[in-house]
Design a protein around this motif. Sequence first.
Motif: not given
Length: 161
Positions: A137-161
């Motif tokens: 929890f609250n760990q900097p991304i710099t603490a991780y080891i990886y060779d690929r990274i992607r960020c998914l911006h969660i715009i929102g959600a949809r529901r039936q009305i």
Amino acid sequence: MLLTYSLNISAEIAYARKWAFSRNPAYYNFDDIGGDCTNFISQCLYAGGAVMNYTRDTGWYYISLRDRASAWTSVHYFYQFVINNKSVGIYGKEVPLSQAQKGDVIQLGMGKFHHSLLVVDVRQNIPYVSAHTENAFNQPITAYIYDRIRCLHIIGARRQI
């Protein structure tokens, strides 16, 4: 008809804080069968107000270990659902890491993508994350080891009305 809305990011982060170092007994713990990271991220987004998409095979939902969508627990299928979803449930887009915001999802890989993390803060352009499998929890991304990274911006959600 679909209603588009924003998620409650404070509720997502509160859920992540509460369950980062333990497991919510309402959900199966996938640590020993591939990892619990995407399951945890899905729980956080659900706690933030996202509704489940019960479409068999291609949706995003969890009822039980044996009745769930692959997108709820799989890094790859979660990505596919978020990026391609035009119906009920969460949706988003891939953005550069420099655009990461609270409530977004970062996925890491060594060769192929294999780990999902929730952005709980951004300080000095560095995302801080929460995760399961390797609890954090609250760990900097710099603490991780990886060779690929992607960020998914969660715009929102949809529901039936």
